[in-house]
Design an enzyme around this catalytic site. Structure first.
Site, PDB file in Angstrom:
ATOM      1  N   GLN A   1      51.124 -51.825  15.889  1.00 48.30           N
ATOM      2  CA  GLN A   1      50.919 -50.813  14.849  1.00 48.30           C
ATOM      3  C   GLN A   1      49.379 -50.928  14.533  1.00 48.30           C
ATOM      4  OE1 GLN A   1      53.771 -51.466  11.850  1.00 48.30           O
ATOM      5  NE2 GLN A   1      55.607 -50.602  13.024  1.00 48.30           N
TER       6      GLN A   1
ATOM      7  N   SER B   1      17.176 -40.877  23.479  1.00 44.65           N
ATOM      8  CA  SER B   1      15.681 -40.986  22.940  1.00 44.65           C
ATOM      9  C   SER B   1      14.765 -40.497  23.748  1.00 44.65           C
ATOM     10  CB  SER B   1      15.654 -42.644  22.358  1.00 44.65           C
ATOM     11  OG  SER B   1      16.439 -42.780  21.103  1.00 44.65           O
TER      12      SER B   1
ATOM     13  N   PRO C   1       2.641 -49.369  10.758  1.00 45.77           N
ATOM     14  CA  PRO C   1       3.351 -50.589  10.164  1.00 45.77           C
ATOM     15  C   PRO C   1       3.651 -50.391   8.846  1.00 45.77           C
ATOM     16  CG  PRO C   1       1.452 -50.725  11.844  1.00 45.77           C
ATOM     17  CD  PRO C   1       1.526 -49.455  11.565  1.00 45.77           C
TER      18      PRO C   1
ATOM     19  N   PHE D   1       5.212 -39.108  20.137  1.00 46.44           N
ATOM     20  CA  PHE D   1       4.900 -38.836  19.023  1.00 46.44           C
ATOM     21  C   PHE D   1       4.605 -39.885  18.089  1.00 46.44           C
ATOM     22  CE2 PHE D   1       6.561 -36.864  15.042  1.00 46.44           C
ATOM     23  CZ  PHE D   1       6.102 -35.714  14.866  1.00 46.44           C
TER      24      PHE D   1
ATOM     25  N   GLU E   1      14.220 -41.948  12.404  1.00 45.83           N
ATOM     26  CA  GLU E   1      14.375 -40.415  12.269  1.00 45.83           C
ATOM     27  C   GLU E   1      14.764 -40.239  10.673  1.00 45.83           C
ATOM     28  OE1 GLU E   1      12.714 -38.823  13.902  1.00 45.83           O
ATOM     29  OE2 GLU E   1      13.141 -39.171  16.106  1.00 45.83           O
ATOM     30  N   GLY E   2      14.484 -41.135   9.683  1.00 51.19           N
ATOM     31  CA  GLY E   2      15.173 -41.381   8.358  1.00 51.19           C
ATOM     32  C   GLY E   2      16.044 -42.286   8.082  1.00 51.19           C
TER      33      GLY E   2
ATOM     34  N   LEU F   1      38.500 -55.304  21.789  1.00 49.62           N
ATOM     35  CA  LEU F   1      38.150 -55.731  22.969  1.00 49.62           C
ATOM     36  C   LEU F   1      37.962 -57.264  22.760  1.00 49.62           C
ATOM     37  CD1 LEU F   1      37.375 -52.697  23.745  1.00 49.62           C
ATOM     38  CD2 LEU F   1      35.533 -53.757  24.985  1.00 49.62           C
TER      39      LEU F   1
ATOM     40  N   ARG G   1      16.328 -34.921  14.336  1.00 43.85           N
ATOM     41  CA  ARG G   1      17.471 -35.585  13.793  1.00 43.85           C
ATOM     42  C   ARG G   1      18.665 -34.531  14.300  1.00 43.85           C
ATOM     43  NH1 ARG G   1      13.642 -35.398   8.269  1.00 43.85           N
ATOM     44  NH2 ARG G   1      13.115 -37.722   8.485  1.00 43.85           N
TER      45      ARG G   1
END
Length: 396
Positions: free
Chosen positions: A291, A103, A146, A141, A375-376, A350, A255
Site C-alpha cells: 500500500q 539546456s 558572480p 547568453f 532562470e529565476g 529504488l 523559463r
C-alpha cells in the site's frame, strides 16, 4: 453514453488521458524527438554525466539542428516556425533524457537565438540565425555575473563607446555553452542603459574558461565569460532594445521551456520507479503490491499529471498570444518544485539502487537542483506571482 467495453485502456503514465488534448502533428513532433533521444542520447548520457563531458557536442548539436529543434519556435532564417506547444513537448522529451541536453537546446534557441531574432538587426539575423538553426554555430547568453544573479540590474559588466566602436569589460558566470560557443549574446551596462551585444567568441579579449567540479548538470557545458577590453563595431550592438526588457524577455522564453522540461525529468523518474517496483520482490511479492509504495506512485503520478496539464495550458495561451510572464513564473515555480519531489520519492522506491547511475533518478534529482534556481529562483518567482496577486512589489 459509452459502455465499459468501449472505453480506452488505462495508461499508467497518462492516467488522465492528456494525449486526447494533443493533435496528431503534436504527437508526431513528440515521437520524433523521443526517437532521437532514444538513439542518440539515452544510451550515453549516464556516462557523459559521470565524466562531466558530452562526446562530440558539435555533432550532437548538428543532429538537433537537423531535426529542427534549435530555435524551433522562431519564424524564418532557417528556423522551423513550430508552435509553442510543439516546443514544449520537445523540451519535455529532451529533459526526460537529461536536463543538460534540454539546456543546450534552450540556451541556443530561447536565449541566444531569440535575442538576435527579437532585438537584432537584419544583418545580425542573416549572419547568425541560419547557422545556429542548423547547429553549425553554437550560441551562449551572457547575463548572470558572480555578484548579479537575481538582480541583473546590478551587473558590473560595462560597454563604453570609443570612437565608432564599443569596448566591453567584465565577467559573466554560470554560462551554458560558453566554452564551446561561436557567438555570445552579452548584456552590459552603458551610458544609454543596459544594452545587448552579439560577440563572436574569436574576438580578441574574449575568453570562456570552463567551470569544473559540478555535481549537477554534468552533461552540460558550463563556463564563465571574461571580457578584457573586447572591441566591437557599432554593428555588434542589438539595435532594437534598451534596458532590462531585452534580457528579461529572453529569460521568459527559456523559463517557458523549463515548465515543460521539468516534467520530462519527473516522467523519467516516475517510469523508472514504477518499473522497479513491479520487478523488485520483497516478502514474497513485488513492492508495487504494498500500500505505501502504491501511495508513493499515485502521488507522484498525480503531481506529474497536474504539471503537464499546467504546461499544456500555458502552451495554448502562448500560441494564442495570451501568455503573461507571471503565468510562466507560476509554471516554473510549481513544476520544478514538484519534479524534484517526484525524483526524491522515486529514489526511495529504488532504495540504494536509486543512487546508482544505472538508473536515471539520482541524475535527474541532481540536475533539478540547478533547474530550481536558474532562470529565476523559487523566491523570485514566488514574489513575481505574489506581486501579481496583491499589487504590492516585495522584492526590496
Amino acid at each position: 453514453m459509452s459502455s465499459p467495453t468501449t472505453l480506452p485502456p488505462f495508461e499508467p503514465l497518462d492516467p488522465a488521458g492528456i494525449d486526447d488534448l494533443l493533435s496528431d502533428d503534436e504527437k508526431a513532433v513528440r515521437a520524433s524527438v523521443r526517437q532521437l533521444c532514444a538513439e542518440r542520447i539515452d544510451p550515453y548520457v549516464a556516462d557523459w554525466f559521470e565524466r562531466g563531458a558530452i562526446d562530440d557536442i558539435r555533432g550532437l548539436t548538428k543532429e538537433l539542428g537537423s531535426l529542427g529543434l534549435l530555435g524551433m519556435h522562431l519564424e524564418g532564417y532557417g528556423c522551423a516556425g513550430m508552435s509553442a506547444t510543439d516546443y514544449g513537448l520537445a523540451c519535455l522529451e529532451l529533459e526526460a533524457s537529461d536536463s543538460g541536453i534540454r539546456s543546450l537546446v534552450s540556451v541556443q534557441g530561447s536565449l541566444a537565438m531569440f535575442a538576435i531574432w527579437c532585438w537584432g538587426s537584419e544583418e545580425q539575423k542573416q549572419e547568425w540565425l541560419p547557422q545556429m538553426a542548423a547547429g553549425d554555430a553554437i550560441g551562449c547568453f551572457g547575463l548572470t555575473e558572480p555578484d548579479a544573479g537575481s538582480d541583473p540590474g546590478s551587473m558590473r559588466t560595462r560597454a563604453r563607446r570609443d570612437g565608432a566602436d564599443w569596448v566591453l569589460d567584465g565577467r559573466k558566470m554560470w554560462i551554458t555553452n560558453s566554452s564551446v560557443a561561436d557567438v555570445a549574446v552579452v548584456w552590459a551596462q552603458t551610458d544609454e542603459g543596459v544594452r545587448g551585444f552579439v560577440v563572436p567568441t574569436a574576438t580578441p579579449g574574449f575568453s570562456a574558461p570552463e567551470i569544473k567540479h559540478k555535481q549537477s548538470l554534468r552533461a552540460s557545458v558550463t563556463g564563465e565569460i571574461v571580457l578584457d577590453s573586447v572591441r566591437l563595431p557599432e554593428s555588434a550592438a542589438l539595435p532594437e532594445v534598451r534596458g532590462l526588457k531585452g534580457p528579461l524577455s529572453c529569460l521568459n522564453e527559456a523559463r517557458y521551456g523549463i515548465v515543460w522540461g521539468a516534467m520530462g525529468a519527473a516522467r523519467s523518474s516516475l517510469e523508472a520507479a514504477l518499473d522497479y517496483a513491479n520487478q523488485r520482490i520483497q516478502f514474497g511479492k513485488p513492492i508495487s503490491a504494498f500500500q505505501l509504495t502504491q501511495q508513493k506512485l499515485v502521488d507522484m503520478n498525480l503531481e506529474y499529471t497536474k504539471g503537464v496539464l499546467l504546461a499544456l495550458q500555458l502552451g495554448r495561451r502562448k500560441d494564442a498570444g495570451r501568455l503573461r510572464p507571471e503565468q510562466v513564473s507560476l509554471g516554473k515555480l510549481n513544476n520544478v518544485r514538484e519534479a524534484i519531489e517526484i525524483c526524491r520519492t522515486a529514489r526511495t522506491i529504488l532504495g540504494a539502487n536509486g543512487i546508482s547511475l544505472e538508473y536515471p533518478v539520482i541524475r535527474h534529482a541532481n540536475n533539478l537542483e540547478s533547474v530550481l534556481t536558474y532562470e529565476g529562483t523559487v523566491e523570485m518567482h514566488t514574489l513575481v506571482v505574489g506581486q501579481a496577486m496583491t499589487g504590492h512589489p516585495a522584492f526590496r
